[in-house]
Enzyme design. Structure first.
Site, PDB file in Angstrom:
ATOM      1  N   HIS A 219      31.984  12.132   0.384  1.00  0.00           N
ATOM      2  CA  HIS A 219      31.666  11.536  -0.920  1.00  0.00           C
ATOM      3  C   HIS A 219      32.922  11.155  -1.706  1.00  0.00           C
ATOM      4  CE1 HIS A 219      28.768  10.303  -3.754  1.00  0.00           C
ATOM      5  NE2 HIS A 219      27.903  11.264  -3.586  1.00  0.00           N
TER       6      HIS A 219
ATOM      7  N   ASP B 185      19.014  -4.523  10.599  1.00  0.00           N
ATOM      8  CA  ASP B 185      18.487  -4.878  11.915  1.00  0.00           C
ATOM      9  C   ASP B 185      19.660  -4.986  12.880  1.00  0.00           C
ATOM     10  OD1 ASP B 185      17.333  -5.924  14.180  1.00  0.00           O
ATOM     11  OD2 ASP B 185      16.189  -7.475  13.137  1.00  0.00           O
TER      12      ASP B 185
END
Length: 396
Positions: A168, A387
């Site tokens: 993070h 995708d």
């Protein structure tokens, strides 16, 4: 049903960016808001895809496109570095964009089906943790051995699960999903056309000297507590969300700011958890919501700016006060705190942090965990627009 441990690792390797050496990319200093997350676990997310075709080149293609994506998002291929400041007994931490690479795990779970993952009646299956590459890894672990990014591709009976864990300190959710989208786009198209260069967070808070000096005492890692956790999935229909939003806004009236759908749902969850918590009415409870600061700063950062640019909006109340007032009032506390996170508050908190460095640590009494509901990720992230060449995700 699948056995207790149906997953086995085929390979674990390091994928490096295509071109490692770039001038001006050597070092990224970390802000107080970054360093405050040194003891936070790597955020982990995963996407469930339909089964790809019988193309045996899928793993090589994923790794090749990842190498290209890391060329663009080069901070994720870097390493966390610690510097000893002997003159004042402090430490400094920065990201070295040296192109060391990301961890890539290829695994198989041939006895696990898509339905095993989806039809869990709200409970997260025990085996799911094995689908993720960075379990129990905290940000500071990257100072020793962990890469800033780990990815895992698990081939299932009739599906593919692609997951990730990232540090993070180097990125927030907005930045990371942008990287993930770029990776999938490169894998699908086989090229990097129309992909813009990375916009770095090269803005630093006023009046703060870099690198930030951290007292050695604040870098002492506490013993890791073994805790028993139970993960649950709750689904809210569009109609139920609308009902909660209308109820919350009706309760507070028109003189207050309008409650959003997310604030209404979070308030409902917070109320439900606290009402069954067994806490005394006098005890404090908090709800912490991550707020994207890019457009709140002055001057604002570009929306696509890469890095960790969030702050926690923290609503605090007592158990009794919350239970007495109900949904609308609880949602209003969250709404007002989110609105109160501004350019001024962000800069002030950073300045105060450097004057009295206190890094919250999970597992001990801290402001980050006790009696708190922490809201991570965001419904605004487009987690389904990915995708890799065999269809978009079935579930996140």
């Amino acid at each position: 049903m699948a056995s207790s441990f149906p997953i086995y690792v085929i390979s674990s390797s390091i994928v490096r960016p295509e071109n490692v050496h770039h001038s001006g990319r050597e070092k990224i200093h970390l802000t107080p808001h970054d360093l405050d997350l040194l003891y936070v676990f790597y955020p982990q997310r995963g996407l469930l895809f339909p089964k790809h075709n019988k193309d045996n080149q899928i793993i090589p293609r994923l790794k090749a496109s990842l190498s290209t994506a890391l060329e663009i998002y080069f901070p994720l291929a870097g390493r966390l570095v610690k510097v000893n400041n002997h003159e004042d007994n402090t430490l400094s931490v920065y990201i070295d964009c040296d192109g060391s690479g990301a961890k890539f795990v290829h695994a198989k779970a041939e006895s696990v089906s898509v339905n095993d993952v989806l039809q869990s009646c709200g409970s997260v299956p025990d085996f799911i943790s094995h689908f993720f590459p960075a379990n129990n890894v905290e940000s500071h672990d990257a100072l020793v051995s962990e890469p800033l990014l780990a990815l895992q591709v698990t081939e299932m009976k009739n599906g593919v699960f692609i997951s990730f864990g990232y540090n993070h300190l180097v990125a927030d959710g907005s930045s990371f999903w942008s990287f993930f989208h770029t990776w999938s786009k490169i894998c699908l198209n086989g090229s990097v056309s129309n992909i813009k260069p990375l916009v770095l967070k090269n803005w630093f808070l006023d009046t703060i000297d870099y690198p930030v000096h951290i007292p050695v005492s604040e870098m002492k890692t506490p013993p890791r507590c073994k805790t028993t956790t139970k993960e649950r999935i709750f689904h809210f229909s569009k109609n139920k969300i609308q009902d909660l939003k209308e109820k919350a806004n009706n309760e507070i009236g028109t003189i207050f700011p309008k409650i959003s759908s997310l604030q209404a749902v979070v308030a409902y969850l917070w109320l439900s958890i606290i009402s069954h918590s067994g806490l005394n009415r006098e005890e404090e409870t908090q709800c912490k919501v991550a707020a994207d600061m890019r457009q709140r700063l002055n001057p604002p950062l570009k929306k696509e700016c890469f890095g960790n640019v969030i702050d926690l909006a923290t609503a605090t109340t007592t158990v009794g006060e919350m239970l007495d007032h109900g949904l609308g009032w609880t949602a209003l506390q969250i709404c007002q705190k989110v609105r109160s996170v501004t350019n001024e508050s962000y800069k002030t908190s950073a300045k105060n942090w450097t004057r009295n460095v206190k890094i919250p640590k999970i597992g001990v009494t801290t402001r980050l965990a006790d009696h708190s509901l922490v809201v991570a990720s965001s419904p605004r992230f487009d987690v389904y627009d990915h995708d890799f060449g065999w269809g978009k995700p079935i579930a996140a």
